[in-house]
Design an enzyme around this catalytic site. Structure first.
Site, PDB file in Angstrom:
ATOM      1  N   ARG A 127      11.644  -5.885   5.464  1.00 34.84           N
ATOM      2  CA  ARG A 127      11.380  -4.478   5.148  1.00 34.84           C
ATOM      3  C   ARG A 127      12.237  -3.566   6.034  1.00 34.84           C
ATOM      4  NH1 ARG A 127       5.311  -2.166   5.266  1.00 34.84           N
ATOM      5  NH2 ARG A 127       5.368  -2.586   7.504  1.00 34.84           N
ATOM      6  N   ARG A 167      11.177  -1.363  11.404  1.00 37.53           N
ATOM      7  CA  ARG A 167      10.083  -0.933  12.278  1.00 37.53           C
ATOM      8  C   ARG A 167       9.971  -1.880  13.463  1.00 37.53           C
ATOM      9  NH1 ARG A 167       4.789   0.263   8.625  1.00 37.53           N
ATOM     10  NH2 ARG A 167       3.875  -0.883  10.366  1.00 37.53           N
ATOM     11  N   LYS A 188       0.834  -1.208   0.000  1.00 41.89           N
ATOM     12  CA  LYS A 188       0.000   0.000   0.000  1.00 41.89           C
ATOM     13  C   LYS A 188       0.870   1.261   0.000  1.00 41.89           C
ATOM     14  CE  LYS A 188      -2.233  -1.043   3.844  1.00 41.89           C
ATOM     15  NZ  LYS A 188      -1.652  -2.352   4.209  1.00 41.89           N
ATOM     16  N   ARG A 221      -9.612   0.548   8.832  1.00 40.05           N
ATOM     17  CA  ARG A 221      -9.170  -0.813   9.124  1.00 40.05           C
ATOM     18  C   ARG A 221     -10.233  -1.625   9.841  1.00 40.05           C
ATOM     19  NH1 ARG A 221      -3.314   0.271   8.941  1.00 40.05           N
ATOM     20  NH2 ARG A 221      -2.108  -1.543   9.467  1.00 40.05           N
ATOM     21  N   ARG A 242      -0.174  -9.217  13.427  1.00 34.50           N
ATOM     22  CA  ARG A 242      -0.803  -8.192  12.575  1.00 34.50           C
ATOM     23  C   ARG A 242      -1.584  -8.839  11.436  1.00 34.50           C
ATOM     24  NH1 ARG A 242       4.169  -5.109  10.857  1.00 34.50           N
ATOM     25  NH2 ARG A 242       2.800  -3.758   9.671  1.00 34.50           N
TER      26      ARG A 242
HETATM   27  P1  AMP Z   1       0.705   0.444   9.213  1.00 29.95           P
HETATM   28  O1  AMP Z   1       1.890   1.325   9.044  1.00 29.95           O
HETATM   29  O2  AMP Z   1      -0.451   0.872   8.373  1.00 29.95           O
HETATM   30  O3  AMP Z   1       1.035  -1.011   9.062  1.00 29.95           O
HETATM   31  O4  AMP Z   1       0.219   0.629  10.732  1.00 29.95           O
HETATM   32  C1  AMP Z   1       1.066   0.284  11.812  1.00 29.95           C
HETATM   33  C2  AMP Z   1       0.244   0.143  13.072  1.00 29.95           C
HETATM   34  O5  AMP Z   1      -0.411   1.358  13.379  1.00 29.95           O
HETATM   35  C3  AMP Z   1      -0.877  -0.888  13.000  1.00 29.95           C
HETATM   36  O6  AMP Z   1      -0.434  -2.210  13.269  1.00 29.95           O
HETATM   37  C4  AMP Z   1      -1.836  -0.365  14.073  1.00 29.95           C
HETATM   38  O7  AMP Z   1      -1.356  -0.655  15.377  1.00 29.95           O
HETATM   39  C5  AMP Z   1      -1.716   1.135  13.878  1.00 29.95           C
HETATM   40  N1  AMP Z   1      -2.697   1.635  12.876  1.00 29.95           N
HETATM   41  C6  AMP Z   1      -2.417   2.216  11.668  1.00 29.95           C
HETATM   42  N2  AMP Z   1      -3.540   2.560  11.036  1.00 29.95           N
HETATM   43  C7  AMP Z   1      -4.563   2.184  11.845  1.00 29.95           C
HETATM   44  C8  AMP Z   1      -5.982   2.244  11.739  1.00 29.95           C
HETATM   45  N3  AMP Z   1      -6.593   2.770  10.661  1.00 29.95           N
HETATM   46  N4  AMP Z   1      -6.709   1.743  12.768  1.00 29.95           N
HETATM   47  C9  AMP Z   1      -6.136   1.220  13.866  1.00 29.95           C
HETATM   48  N5  AMP Z   1      -4.807   1.110  14.020  1.00 29.95           N
HETATM   49  C10 AMP Z   1      -4.019   1.596  13.025  1.00 29.95           C
END
Ligand code: AMP
Length: 215
Positions: free
Chosen positions: A124, A157, A10, A85, A168
């Protein structure tokens, strides 16, 4: 909107859409990580959930999205990456857009096999300074540990370790995958095969987006 499991690409594909369409990428993950790095109250509330691979509560996310969409650069459209999400977040987004007199143009789901997701996520690396994304196996930075784009340090990360990645992916299946049907039912969904290489996936996403969002 780009939707799909963690590691499906994404963020990577948002980057060229930003260039091609001249609209900002809105990534709730990037916003949360910036808040954590800045020691902001939002970051303090979110960090425990993020490190455990759980979702941050919907009300926090909807609050931050309301603020983000109010910024001037979001006035001519945007690409959503990692939001919504959950179904309540999707409903919250519908309300926010309705208030703004806007609508979603297209939702592209990027599909990638589970083993490949685990492989990609654990190799990553990211630049916390400019959010550039690398991969040690197929897209390493030119100089080890140094961001090509801004010269900052490239790191793993905290939530890209194998245990957290598996958690996740479970959370994605349980809470986010149901959104695919939500958008399919509205006739907004297109599906791209993210197992292919970058160029092939990009061409497919370009076709799916078509004229979506052109004004
Ligand atoms: P990402 O970078 O999109 O993989 O997000 C990393 C982490 O941030 C996720 O595993 C969640 O803990 C939190 N997070 C990001 N976006 C959301 C969302 N829309 N709703 C809830 N948690 C989020």
């Amino acid at each position: 909107m780009l939707i799909g499991a963690p590691g499906c690409g994404k963020g990577t594909h948002s980057a060229w859409i930003v260039e091609a369409r001249g609209i900002p990428q809105i990534s709730t993950g990037d916003i949360l990580r910036a808040a954590v790095a800045a020691g902001a109250p939002l970051g303090r509330e979110a960090k425990g959930h993020m490190d455990a691979g759980r979702l941050v509560p919907d009300d926090l996310i909807l609050g931050l999205m309301r603020e983000r969409l109010a910024r001037p650069d979001a006035g001519q459209g945007f690409i959503l990456d990692g939001f919504p999400r959950t179904i309540p977040q999707a409903e919250g987004l519908d309300r926010l857009l309705e208030e703004r007199g806007e609508k979603l143009d297209k939702v592209v789901k990027i599909e990638v096999a589970r083993d490949e997701l685990v492989r990609r996520l654990t190799s990553r690396r990211v630049c916390p300074g400019c959010n550039a994304v690398y991969n040690l196996s197929f897209r390493p930075p030119r100089a080890e540990g140094v961001c090509d784009a801004c010269g900052g340090p490239v790191v793993q990360r905290d939530d890209d370790t194998e245990t957290t990645v598996l958690r996740r992916l479970e959370v994605y299946e349980a809470q986010t995958a149901p959104l695919v049907r939500y958008y399919e039912a509205r006739g907004l969904l297109g599906v791209a095969d993210g197992n292919q290489g970058y160029a092939e996936a990009r061409a497919q996403i370009e076709r799916l987006l078509g004229a979506a969002g052109d004004r």
